[in-house]
Design an enzyme around this catalytic site. Structure first.
Site, short mmCIF file in Angstrom:
data_model
loop_
_atom_site.label_atom_id
_atom_site.label_comp_id
_atom_site.label_asym_id
_atom_site.label_seq_id
_atom_site.Cartn_x
_atom_site.Cartn_y
_atom_site.Cartn_z
N GLY A 72 11.24 9.54 -78.23
CA GLY A 72 11.98 10.79 -78.40
C GLY A 72 11.83 11.37 -79.80
O GLY A 72 11.67 12.58 -79.97
N GLY A 201 11.49 6.86 -73.14
CA GLY A 201 11.49 5.84 -72.10
C GLY A 201 12.70 4.94 -72.10
O GLY A 201 13.29 4.66 -71.05
N THR A 238 -5.01 5.49 -79.30
CA THR A 238 -5.25 4.87 -77.99
C THR A 238 -3.93 4.76 -77.24
O THR A 238 -2.94 4.28 -77.78
CB THR A 238 -5.88 3.47 -78.18
OG1 THR A 238 -7.07 3.64 -78.94
CG2 THR A 238 -6.20 2.83 -76.84
N CYS A 326 28.60 2.77 -88.63
CA CYS A 326 29.03 1.71 -89.54
C CYS A 326 27.84 1.19 -90.35
O CYS A 326 27.99 0.68 -91.44
CB CYS A 326 29.66 0.56 -88.76
SG CYS A 326 28.73 0.03 -87.34
C1 LIG Z 1 17.74 8.09 -78.44
C2 LIG Z 1 17.63 9.53 -78.72
C3 LIG Z 1 16.53 10.06 -79.44
C4 LIG Z 1 15.47 9.18 -80.03
O1 LIG Z 1 14.59 8.64 -79.09
P1 LIG Z 1 13.69 7.38 -79.51
O2 LIG Z 1 12.80 7.13 -78.35
O3 LIG Z 1 14.63 6.26 -79.80
O4 LIG Z 1 12.91 7.79 -80.73
C5 LIG Z 1 16.46 11.42 -79.63
N1 LIG Z 1 17.42 12.23 -79.15
C6 LIG Z 1 18.47 11.79 -78.46
C7 LIG Z 1 19.49 12.76 -77.93
C8 LIG Z 1 18.62 10.43 -78.23
O5 LIG Z 1 19.69 9.99 -77.56
#
Ligand SMILES: *Cc1c(COP(=O)(O)O)cnc(C)c1O
Length: 400
Positions: A72, A201, A238, A326
């Site tokens: 993400g 994922g 890759t 925290c």
């Molecule tokens: C967890 C999350 C991310 C980050 O995704 P990752 O795969 O951990 O880098 C981004 N945005 C939101 C809203 C999330 O909950």
């Protein structure tokens, strides 16, 4: 102690069916998708299948609109940076004050290092976006508006389809961080004006370190990671084939369990919430309760620290999370609850319970059996608790 996992917005367990789908791609089909031999070809087919599985979950029109990334965070970074580079004369970003750090921290950096003007649109006490302020911030200078589909802390859902249309009226691109929404609420991207969408994922029972960026056909993309020609030259490196296969399988399973998420999982969440509200005084549900993810409940308990609640829940085998970070060593409530202006006395004691299809009624019973005692014990020790449901006047009522 029987473990109860209610922290699925932080990460999910990889589904055993996802693991099974991935396994052959470590030792059997280990080829490089770019290779011109049978080993490569075996893998190329799997890559295409996974792309179609993700396309299908999103309701996208073309499979090549899906680019696999490392998660993400990378998808979010790619979307914003690309938008700044592909649109001459447009150098401003519109986002919200309640985004994930993957967006907010990048925006802070762009503001400081490149002087990019960032509009951070506020929310009301339910976490709903100030649409008027969003409308006013859009201009011929806007490169991209990025608004999350659903908030990770409260579950509040944003009207991204409408926000995308408004962005287009101003000639700007629209991106949504849909990491929390994908797999929990149905979507048909082909019928929206959303240009880019991020997903991850590990928030939908696939492994960590794999994600995707949807880029609508026709939207220009400047790669963030440069190198080889993988992903049609849009994301070098890759491909992590086992993880990509896992994400594809997880997307397929998410589509199949969407109904369960909207009904059974939601019912579990609602039962937990109603049970806590009925047995514990001076607590409130935060977020837009009428327009929320089906799996998320964020409850703010007055006059106690979220961290303390988490520690005692953990002793009962229950995993949840608190609104305040925290890890940062600060006891400031989360930026999301602060943006919502949740009273300090309550925001400090906010706990997020986030469900998945793997949770059961027994989980809810176990939490309901534990929570009232934990809250009563902590309040008995709190110097700010007056016993009559009122916080002491000494309890710092304002934010730093
Ligand atoms: C967890 C999350 C991310 C980050 O995704 P990752 O795969 O951990 O880098 C981004 N945005 C939101 C809203 C999330 O909950």
């Amino acid at each position: 102690m029987r473990p109860v996992y209610l922290d699925n917005n932080a990460t999910t367990r990889v589904d055993p069916q996802v693991v099974a789908a991935m396994l052959p791609f470590f030792t059997e089909h280990f080829g490089n998708a770019s290779s011109m031999h049978a080993f490569g070809a075996a893998v190329g087919g799997a890559l295409k299948t996974a792309r179609q599985q993700v396309q299908s979950l999103l309701g996208a029109e073309f499979d090549h609109e899906i680019i696999f990334t490392s998660g993400g965070t990378e998808s979010d970074n790619t979307a914003l940076l690309s938008a700044l580079e592909t649109q001459a004369g447009r150098d401003e970003i519109i986002t919200t004050s309640v985004e994930h750090p993957a967006i907010l921290s990048l925006c802070d950096h762009l503001e400081k290092s490149r002087g990019v003007k960032i509009h951070r649109i506020g929310v009301d006490s339910r976490g709903c976006l100030d649409i008027e302020a969003y409308r006013k911030a859009l201009s011929s200078r806007t490169a991209i508006a990025s608004v999350m589909w659903a908030n990770n802390e409260t579950g509040t859902v944003f009207p991204v389809e409408t926000l995308a249309e408004l962005a287009h009226e101003a000639g700007a691109l629209f991106h949504t961080d849909a990491v929390q929404a994908v797999g929990k609420i149905p979507m048909t991207l082909a019928k929206t004006e959303i240009d880019m969408l991020s997903l991850s994922g590990h928030k939908l029972h696939a492994p960590k370190g794999i994600g995707a960026l949807y880029v609508r056909r026709g939207v220009r993309l400047r790669p963030f990671v440069r190198g080889g020609h993988q992903e049609r030259g849009r994301r070098a490196g890759t491909e992590n084939i086992p993880a990509v296969v896992g994400l594809g399988k997880a997307a397929e399973l998410a589509a199949l369990s969407m109904n369960d998420e909207q009904t059974r999982v939601k019912a579990l969440r609602d039962r937990l919430e109603a049970g806590i509200l009925a047995s514990v005084g001076n607590c409130m549900v935060t977020g837009d309760v009428d327009n929320r993810l089906p799996n998320t409940s964020n409850i703010a308990f007055e006059c106690i620290e979220g961290e303390a609640i988490l520690l005692l829940l953990n002793k009962e085998g229950i995993a949840a999370s608190s609104g305040s970070a925290c890890t940062s060593g600060s006891l400031e409530p989360s930026h999301v609850l602060r943006a919502m202006n949740i009273p300090y006395t309550a925001a400090h004691g906010a706990i997020r319970f986030s469900f998945s299809r793997e949770n059961t009624e027994q989980d809810v019973e176990q939490v309901l059996a534990a929570v009232p005692g934990i809250i009563a014990n902590l309040r008995a020790m709190s110097p700010f608790w007056q016993g009559d449901g009122q916080a002491s006047a000494d309890f710092n009522p304002t934010y730093a």
